[in-house]
Write a protein that holds these residues in place. Structure first.
Motif, PDB file in Angstrom:
ATOM      1  N   ILE A  20       3.033   5.044  -3.590  1.00 13.59           N
ATOM      2  CA  ILE A  20       3.994   5.444  -4.141  1.00 13.59           C
ATOM      3  C   ILE A  20       4.861   4.488  -5.064  1.00 13.59           C
ATOM      4  N   GLY A  21       4.900   3.305  -4.285  1.00 12.02           N
ATOM      5  CA  GLY A  21       5.733   2.075  -5.034  1.00 12.02           C
ATOM      6  C   GLY A  21       4.629   1.727  -6.246  1.00 12.02           C
ATOM      7  N   VAL A  22       3.682   1.455  -6.071  1.00 13.35           N
ATOM      8  CA  VAL A  22       2.608   1.005  -7.265  1.00 13.35           C
ATOM      9  C   VAL A  22       2.723   1.873  -8.383  1.00 13.35           C
ATOM     10  N   VAL A  23       2.801   3.209  -8.217  1.00 13.29           N
ATOM     11  CA  VAL A  23       2.981   4.351  -9.323  1.00 13.29           C
ATOM     12  C   VAL A  23       4.294   4.397  -9.704  1.00 13.29           C
TER      13      VAL A  23
ATOM     14  N   THR B 182       5.920  -4.695   1.914  1.00 12.37           N
ATOM     15  CA  THR B 182       5.254  -4.580   0.605  1.00 12.37           C
ATOM     16  C   THR B 182       5.708  -3.268  -0.226  1.00 12.37           C
ATOM     17  N   ALA B 183       5.894  -2.055   0.733  1.00  7.86           N
ATOM     18  CA  ALA B 183       6.238  -0.909   0.345  1.00  7.86           C
ATOM     19  C   ALA B 183       7.827  -1.063  -0.258  1.00  7.86           C
ATOM     20  N   CYS B 184       8.660  -1.735   0.601  1.00  7.41           N
ATOM     21  CA  CYS B 184      10.206  -2.046   0.164  1.00  7.41           C
ATOM     22  C   CYS B 184      10.490  -2.849  -1.147  1.00  7.41           C
ATOM     23  N   THR B 185       9.263  -3.795  -1.204  1.00  2.00           N
ATOM     24  CA  THR B 185       9.373  -4.664  -2.645  1.00  2.00           C
ATOM     25  C   THR B 185       9.050  -3.916  -3.836  1.00  2.00           C
TER      26      THR B 185
ATOM     27  N   THR C  77       4.990   3.228 -13.636  1.00  3.92           N
ATOM     28  CA  THR C  77       5.630   4.311 -14.706  1.00  3.92           C
ATOM     29  C   THR C  77       7.016   4.089 -15.162  1.00  3.92           C
ATOM     30  N   THR C  78       7.797   3.202 -14.494  1.00  5.34           N
ATOM     31  CA  THR C  78       9.267   3.160 -14.627  1.00  5.34           C
ATOM     32  C   THR C  78       9.913   1.855 -14.984  1.00  5.34           C
TER      33      THR C  78
END
Length: 281
Positions: free
Chosen positions: A264-267, A168-171, A271-272
């Protein structure tokens, strides 16, 4: 990494009654899997790389690393972790800029299909290919190198939540980093060096505690190190935890760091992420 595969067209609602959102997501996931499998370069690199590496390393290093632990038993944890990172972080970080540069994402945004369905399709593809890759890797290691599989339900449960949080984090990070690539060709140049550096400093190719202290500290800032550590608790004996930098496998900290990287990944995604290239506006 470049490819000549023609991108698939967006999934559109059927005429008449509109399919349910869940059905749309499954269709999109099937489309993403099909597109992935049609790209021989992606299949070979994503699924073949971890298997090739374990064949090479396990053949060269056939001894133990201490405490009676076979090198293959240690090395498999890093290969599973890097395989999951490759299919999620690296694959998405390279493929999304290609789709963006070719205008595929722009066409998706112009359809009535909810935007989340496109993201769901990517997630389904990552999960499906990740499961297949992990199963193949374990089968090769068991058949050729006498890998000892986890013997308790608790260890398999740990394997499950470490893999889920890690992928999930890596995706999410893969989707986020895709926005750094300005063109389709620059995706690989942006993502591949990051992935390789993380593999070298996170205990994938070497015993983690043999690395310099400063390198261990840098690796501890990123998810791959914690994925490897969590998986070591699954495939290695409990006594091996004393050889970890923290004196144990620290599964609580593994969950905390991977969960934090999910946030952090969701944020970063919110935003990007861009649907069009900068030249398209």
């Amino acid at each position: 990494m470049t490819t000549t595969t023609k991108p698939a067209t967006p999934v559109a609602a059927s005429r008449g009654r509109r399919p349910a959102a869940g059905a749309l997501a499954l269709r999109q996931g099937r489309l993403e899997i099909t597109q992935f499998l049609r790209s021989r370069e992606s299949v070979v690199f994503t699924m073949g790389f971890p298997i090739i590496m374990i064949l090479i390393f396990a053949s060269i290093f056939g001894g133990t690393i201490g405490g009676g632990v076979k090198f293959t038993q240690y090395f498999i944890t890093g290969m599973i972790a890097t395989g999951l990172m490759t299919v999620s972080f690296q694959n998405l970080g390279i493929w999304i800029p290609i789709e963006r540069d070719r205008g595929v994402l722009k066409r998706y945004r112009g359809t009535p299909m909810p935007k989340w369905v496109w993201f769901a399709g990517k997630v389904i593809m990552v999960v499906a290919i990740g499961i297949a890759e992990t199963a193949l890797l374990l089968a090769v290691a068991v058949a050729l190198f006498d890998l000892d599989l986890p013997g308790t339900a608790g260890k398999w449960l740990t394997f499950g939540w470490v893999a889920v949080l890690g992928v999930t984090a890596c995706t999410l990070c893969g989707i986020a980093i895709s926005s750094l690539a300005r063109t389709a060709r620059s995706g690989s140049a942006v993502v591949t060096p990051v992935a390789l550096v993380l593999q070298f400093i996170s205990g994938v190719f070497f015993v983690f505690t043999d690395l310099p202290t400063w390198m261990q500290q840098v690796a501890a800032l990123f998810p791959l190190k914690w994925m490897c550590q969590g998986l070591r608790s699954v495939f290695l004996p409990e006594s091996f935890g004393a050889q970890e930098p923290g004196g144990s496998f620290e599964l609580g900290r593994v969950a905390l760091v991977l969960g934090l990287w999910c946030v952090i990944g969701v944020v970063l995604c919110l935003t990007t992420f861009r649907w069009t290239t900068k030249r398209d506006g």
